[in-house]
Write a protein that holds these residues in place. Structure first.
Motif, short mmCIF file in Angstrom:
data_model
loop_
_atom_site.label_atom_id
_atom_site.label_comp_id
_atom_site.label_asym_id
_atom_site.label_seq_id
_atom_site.Cartn_x
_atom_site.Cartn_y
_atom_site.Cartn_z
N TRP A 29 40.13 12.83 7.96
CA TRP A 29 38.86 12.23 7.25
C TRP A 29 39.49 10.59 7.34
CZ3 TRP A 29 42.01 16.05 4.84
CH2 TRP A 29 43.25 15.60 4.18
N ASP A 30 38.48 9.83 6.84
CA ASP A 30 38.68 8.10 6.87
C ASP A 30 38.25 7.82 5.66
OD1 ASP A 30 39.83 7.98 9.35
OD2 ASP A 30 37.74 7.94 10.35
N ASN A 32 36.32 5.05 3.57
CA ASN A 32 35.30 3.67 3.80
C ASN A 32 35.95 2.48 3.37
OD1 ASN A 32 33.35 5.88 4.66
ND2 ASN A 32 32.33 5.65 2.79
N GLN A 124 32.55 8.14 -0.76
CA GLN A 124 33.34 7.16 -0.16
C GLN A 124 34.61 7.43 0.98
OE1 GLN A 124 35.06 6.97 -4.33
NE2 GLN A 124 34.05 5.16 -4.63
N SER A 126 34.48 9.36 5.01
CA SER A 126 33.59 9.39 6.14
C SER A 126 34.57 10.08 7.16
CB SER A 126 33.38 8.01 6.81
OG SER A 126 34.47 7.15 6.82
N ASN A 127 33.98 10.48 8.29
CA ASN A 127 34.18 10.97 9.28
C ASN A 127 35.37 12.51 8.96
OD1 ASN A 127 33.26 9.11 11.02
ND2 ASN A 127 35.07 7.93 10.72
N ASP A 145 32.08 18.94 12.05
CA ASP A 145 31.96 17.31 11.53
C ASP A 145 31.00 17.45 10.28
OD1 ASP A 145 33.58 15.71 13.10
OD2 ASP A 145 32.16 16.47 14.86
N GLY A 147 29.74 15.05 8.63
CA GLY A 147 28.72 14.11 8.16
C GLY A 147 28.61 13.50 6.91
N GLU A 148 27.82 12.81 6.32
CA GLU A 148 27.81 11.93 5.24
C GLU A 148 27.04 12.41 4.40
OE1 GLU A 148 30.05 9.33 5.83
OE2 GLU A 148 30.07 10.27 7.82
N ASP A 149 27.08 13.76 3.86
CA ASP A 149 25.98 14.38 3.04
C ASP A 149 26.48 14.30 1.62
OD1 ASP A 149 24.51 15.08 5.15
OD2 ASP A 149 25.25 16.93 5.36
N SER A 151 28.16 12.56 -1.97
CA SER A 151 28.01 11.33 -2.76
C SER A 151 29.01 11.43 -4.03
CB SER A 151 26.64 11.24 -3.35
OG SER A 151 26.12 12.25 -4.00
#
Length: 193
Positions: A29-30, A32, A124, A126-127, A145, A147-149, A151
């Motif tokens: 992971w990364d 943000n 917060q 990503s990846n 992966d 995704g950005e689903d 919050s």
């Protein structure tokens, strides 16, 4: 070449590769680019569950505080507290031939350490991904992966290995939880006193 999965997709790991026994489950992971004032510490874990979807005992919860299952089948390779660098941030090895018969599934999860007090969540991050590699040949088998689903979630069930007709399959889950590690432990029947 690795098979790229989407959420909800299942793939048979051992059907075309019956000699597959030892795998590496890598999670990465990364964070943000923003400054929350506090570093992120994400933690991978494995829950070894029976037919009822619960861990038979707390020993079937493999994480930074319990690095190896007593059978030797599941081993966490250690806590990475920063997530810096490329590649996997944390890895868990699995010897499919040693998984106890009462374990039907192995769920792989990622949580944010102390997320509530640090005001952090997966929105917060990503990846995020999970991939499975054949430990013997080094071949990448699958990758999912996320995704950005996400919050407000502070814990994610990334995917799971499960027994099927004498072999093993992988299910890309990508399901978020609020309540961090405690919520996941409750979900899998581990009492967090």
């Amino acid at each position: 070449m690795a098979i790229n999965l989407t959420k909800g997709q299942k793939v048979d790991l051992t059907k075309d590769n019956p000699s597959l026994t030892k795998i590496v489950v890598g999670l990465g992971w990364d964070v943000n680019v923003f400054d929350s004032g506090v570093a992120f510490d994400l933690d991978a874990a494995a829950f070894m569950v029976g037919q009822n979807g619960k861990c038979p005992t707390e020993k079937e919860f493999v994480f930074y505080g319990n690095l190896e299952h007593q059978s030797g089948s599941v081993t966490h390779l250690g806590d990475n507290r920063t997530g810096d660098g490329d590649g996997d941030d944390e890895q868990i090895t699995v010897d499919l031939s040693l998984v106890p018969a009462n374990v039907e599934r192995i769920a792989f999860t990622v949580t944010i350490y102390d997320a509530e007090s640090r005001r952090q969540n997966f929105g917060q991050v990503s990846n995020a991904y999970i991939h499975i590699q054949d430990m013997t040949t080094g071949a990448d088998l699958i990758r999912y992966d996320l995704g950005e689903d996400f919050s407000i979630e502070t814990a994610i069930v990334v995917g799971e290995l499960y027994r099927h007709n004498g072999g093993w399959k992988f299910n890309a889950i990508g399901s978020g939880f609020q309540g961090g590690l405690a919520a996941l432990c409750g979900h899998y029947g581990i009492d967090v006193a």
